[in-house]
Design a protein around this motif. Structure first.
Motif, PDB file in Angstrom:
ATOM      1  N   ILE A  37     -12.525  -2.655  23.407  1.00 52.31           N
ATOM      2  CA  ILE A  37     -12.661  -1.951  24.679  1.00 52.31           C
ATOM      3  C   ILE A  37     -13.957  -1.171  24.637  1.00 52.31           C
ATOM      4  CG2 ILE A  37     -11.651  -0.195  26.183  1.00 52.31           C
ATOM      5  CD1 ILE A  37      -8.888  -1.061  25.114  1.00 52.31           C
ATOM      6  N   THR A  38     -14.700  -1.232  25.739  1.00 52.21           N
ATOM      7  CA  THR A  38     -16.002  -0.561  25.831  1.00 52.21           C
ATOM      8  C   THR A  38     -16.299  -0.269  27.290  1.00 52.21           C
ATOM      9  OG1 THR A  38     -18.326  -0.691  25.154  1.00 52.21           O
ATOM     10  CG2 THR A  38     -17.325  -2.712  25.990  1.00 52.21           C
ATOM     11  N   LEU A  39     -17.324   0.510  27.519  1.00 50.87           N
ATOM     12  CA  LEU A  39     -17.810   0.736  28.877  1.00 50.87           C
ATOM     13  C   LEU A  39     -18.830  -0.335  29.215  1.00 50.87           C
ATOM     14  CD1 LEU A  39     -18.277   4.611  28.748  1.00 50.87           C
ATOM     15  CD2 LEU A  39     -16.455   3.362  29.900  1.00 50.87           C
ATOM     16  N   VAL A  40     -19.011  -0.542  30.516  1.00 48.66           N
ATOM     17  CA  VAL A  40     -20.032  -1.468  30.996  1.00 48.66           C
ATOM     18  C   VAL A  40     -20.674  -0.845  32.232  1.00 48.66           C
ATOM     19  CG1 VAL A  40     -18.312  -2.815  32.308  1.00 48.66           C
ATOM     20  CG2 VAL A  40     -20.522  -3.840  31.766  1.00 48.66           C
ATOM     21  N   GLN A  41     -21.998  -0.845  32.268  1.00 44.32           N
ATOM     22  CA  GLN A  41     -22.684  -0.487  33.507  1.00 44.32           C
ATOM     23  C   GLN A  41     -22.963  -1.805  34.213  1.00 44.32           C
ATOM     24  OE1 GLN A  41     -26.578   1.506  33.635  1.00 44.32           O
ATOM     25  NE2 GLN A  41     -25.927   2.497  35.539  1.00 44.32           N
ATOM     26  N   GLU A  42     -22.268  -2.007  35.326  1.00 44.47           N
ATOM     27  CA  GLU A  42     -22.313  -3.287  36.026  1.00 44.47           C
ATOM     28  C   GLU A  42     -23.742  -3.684  36.380  1.00 44.47           C
ATOM     29  OE1 GLU A  42     -19.661  -4.995  35.966  1.00 44.47           O
ATOM     30  OE2 GLU A  42     -18.141  -3.444  35.681  1.00 44.47           O
ATOM     31  N   GLY A  43     -24.076  -4.935  36.090  1.00 46.10           N
ATOM     32  CA  GLY A  43     -25.398  -5.463  36.385  1.00 46.10           C
ATOM     33  C   GLY A  43     -26.482  -4.988  35.440  1.00 46.10           C
ATOM     34  N   VAL A  44     -26.092  -4.210  34.419  1.00 45.73           N
ATOM     35  CA  VAL A  44     -27.092  -3.652  33.505  1.00 45.73           C
ATOM     36  C   VAL A  44     -26.783  -3.990  32.052  1.00 45.73           C
ATOM     37  CG1 VAL A  44     -28.247  -1.540  32.695  1.00 45.73           C
ATOM     38  CG2 VAL A  44     -27.560  -1.754  35.107  1.00 45.73           C
ATOM     39  N   GLN A  45     -25.663  -3.439  31.509  1.00 43.59           N
ATOM     40  CA  GLN A  45     -25.458  -3.524  30.068  1.00 43.59           C
ATOM     41  C   GLN A  45     -24.024  -3.196  29.684  1.00 43.59           C
ATOM     42  OE1 GLN A  45     -28.141  -4.091  27.742  1.00 43.59           O
ATOM     43  NE2 GLN A  45     -26.529  -4.243  26.241  1.00 43.59           N
ATOM     44  N   TRP A  46     -23.471  -3.939  28.740  1.00 44.53           N
ATOM     45  CA  TRP A  46     -22.244  -3.553  28.064  1.00 44.53           C
ATOM     46  C   TRP A  46     -22.640  -2.523  27.012  1.00 44.53           C
ATOM     47  CZ3 TRP A  46     -17.168  -5.569  28.622  1.00 44.53           C
ATOM     48  CH2 TRP A  46     -17.050  -6.545  29.601  1.00 44.53           C
ATOM     49  N   PHE A  47     -21.915  -1.409  26.936  1.00 45.31           N
ATOM     50  CA  PHE A  47     -22.264  -0.362  25.989  1.00 45.31           C
ATOM     51  C   PHE A  47     -22.245  -0.878  24.550  1.00 45.31           C
ATOM     52  CE2 PHE A  47     -21.941   3.968  28.204  1.00 45.31           C
ATOM     53  CZ  PHE A  47     -22.243   3.438  29.455  1.00 45.31           C
ATOM     54  N   MET A  48     -21.229  -1.706  24.187  1.00 48.86           N
ATOM     55  CA  MET A  48     -21.164  -2.198  22.802  1.00 48.86           C
ATOM     56  C   MET A  48     -22.321  -3.136  22.493  1.00 48.86           C
ATOM     57  SD  MET A  48     -17.874  -4.724  22.626  1.00 48.86           S
ATOM     58  CE  MET A  48     -17.792  -6.252  23.544  1.00 48.86           C
ATOM     59  N   ALA A  49     -22.840  -3.845  23.472  1.00 50.50           N
ATOM     60  CA  ALA A  49     -23.991  -4.726  23.252  1.00 50.50           C
ATOM     61  C   ALA A  49     -25.265  -3.915  23.030  1.00 50.50           C
ATOM     62  CB  ALA A  49     -24.176  -5.687  24.430  1.00 50.50           C
ATOM     63  N   ALA A  50     -25.249  -2.656  23.487  1.00 47.59           N
ATOM     64  CA  ALA A  50     -26.397  -1.768  23.292  1.00 47.59           C
ATOM     65  C   ALA A  50     -26.245  -0.919  22.032  1.00 47.59           C
ATOM     66  CB  ALA A  50     -26.569  -0.864  24.507  1.00 47.59           C
ATOM     67  N   GLY A  51     -25.218  -1.224  21.225  1.00 44.54           N
ATOM     68  CA  GLY A  51     -25.053  -0.523  19.954  1.00 44.54           C
ATOM     69  C   GLY A  51     -23.959   0.523  19.914  1.00 44.54           C
ATOM     70  N   ALA A  52     -23.286   0.803  21.040  1.00 43.99           N
ATOM     71  CA  ALA A  52     -22.199   1.785  21.046  1.00 43.99           C
ATOM     72  C   ALA A  52     -20.983   1.199  20.333  1.00 43.99           C
ATOM     73  CB  ALA A  52     -21.833   2.172  22.471  1.00 43.99           C
ATOM     74  N   THR A  53     -20.233   2.046  19.655  1.00 38.42           N
ATOM     75  CA  THR A  53     -19.049   1.604  18.929  1.00 38.42           C
ATOM     76  C   THR A  53     -17.895   1.407  19.907  1.00 38.42           C
ATOM     77  OG1 THR A  53     -19.753   2.845  16.982  1.00 38.42           O
ATOM     78  CG2 THR A  53     -17.426   2.189  17.079  1.00 38.42           C
ATOM     79  N   PRO A  54     -17.342   0.181  19.982  1.00 34.46           N
ATOM     80  CA  PRO A  54     -16.203  -0.051  20.868  1.00 34.46           C
ATOM     81  C   PRO A  54     -14.906   0.432  20.212  1.00 34.46           C
ATOM     82  CG  PRO A  54     -16.745  -2.076  19.733  1.00 34.46           C
ATOM     83  CD  PRO A  54     -17.766  -1.042  19.313  1.00 34.46           C
ATOM     84  N   LEU A  55     -13.853   0.524  21.005  1.00 32.27           N
ATOM     85  CA  LEU A  55     -12.526   0.768  20.487  1.00 32.27           C
ATOM     86  C   LEU A  55     -11.932  -0.583  20.104  1.00 32.27           C
ATOM     87  CD1 LEU A  55     -10.051   2.629  20.038  1.00 32.27           C
ATOM     88  CD2 LEU A  55      -9.438   2.179  22.429  1.00 32.27           C
ATOM     89  N   GLU A  56     -11.582  -0.757  18.830  1.00 30.12           N
ATOM     90  CA  GLU A  56     -11.064  -2.036  18.337  1.00 30.12           C
ATOM     91  C   GLU A  56      -9.568  -1.945  18.114  1.00 30.12           C
ATOM     92  OE1 GLU A  56     -13.319  -3.275  14.924  1.00 30.12           O
ATOM     93  OE2 GLU A  56     -15.060  -3.754  16.169  1.00 30.12           O
ATOM     94  N   ILE A  57      -8.840  -2.897  18.718  1.00 34.07           N
ATOM     95  CA  ILE A  57      -7.387  -2.944  18.604  1.00 34.07           C
ATOM     96  C   ILE A  57      -6.972  -4.329  18.123  1.00 34.07           C
ATOM     97  CG2 ILE A  57      -5.190  -2.702  19.824  1.00 34.07           C
ATOM     98  CD1 ILE A  57      -6.605  -0.795  21.780  1.00 34.07           C
TER      99      ILE A  57
END
Length: 163
Positions: free
Chosen positions: A138-158
């Motif tokens: 689970i991660t944030l996404v700025q629509e039309g710009v970037q997935w936060f985890m693809a930019a290096g942010a740590t996602p929540l892993e389940i």
């Protein structure tokens, strides 16, 4: 004030009608902090902190589950799910380290989040029809710009178990 009498079930009842006589109730101005944040530009930082009490999922293919996630804005920018470039909570499915080509549902933030603020969101997760995914990120996404985890942010892993 106007007064009239009507009958309800044969019983006379007085009805009072109040007139404001042209006065309007005082309208309060929203404080500056309550002014909506509209995302009209791309973020410069994709820093997030995500936490949940859910440590693993046991799922059936095609099932929809709600995952409570606390989202904390650790970036210098305000986030909102409104505007040209909204920020939403989403997810990706992984199988043995490989990302599956499934676009996760979007869950909007309940309100704008200023730097340092947090909110808890019920993330709607649709389980893939075919089993095999072993990890939900689970991660944030700025629509039309970037997935936060693809930019290096740590996602929540389940981790995911199938039944």
């Amino acid at each position: 004030m106007n007064r009239s009498v009507v009958q309800i079930l044969g019983i006379p009842v007085a009805v009072l009608a109040f007139c404001s006589c042209g006065t309007q109730p005082k309208q309060e101005q929203a404080p500056a902090s309550a002014v909506p944040v509209v995302m009209t530009a791309q973020l410069h930082s994709f820093s997030q902190e995500l936490k949940s009490d859910v440590k693993s999922l046991t799922c059936k293919p095609g099932e929809t589950v709600m995952v409570p996630v606390t989202v904390r804005n650790t970036s210098p920018d305000a986030w909102s799910s409104v505007g040209q470039y909204p920020v939403n909570v989403s997810y990706k499915w992984f199988d043995n380290g490989k990302m599956l080509p499934i676009e996760g549902e979007r869950t909007p933030l309940p309100a704008p989040l200023q730097p340092g603020q947090s909110a808890t969101v019920q993330v709607k997760v649709v389980v893939p029809q075919s089993s095999g995914a072993s990890l939900l990120r689970i991660t944030l996404v700025q629509e039309g710009v970037q997935w936060f985890m693809a930019a290096g942010a740590t996602p929540l892993e389940i981790p995911v178990n199938w039944h």
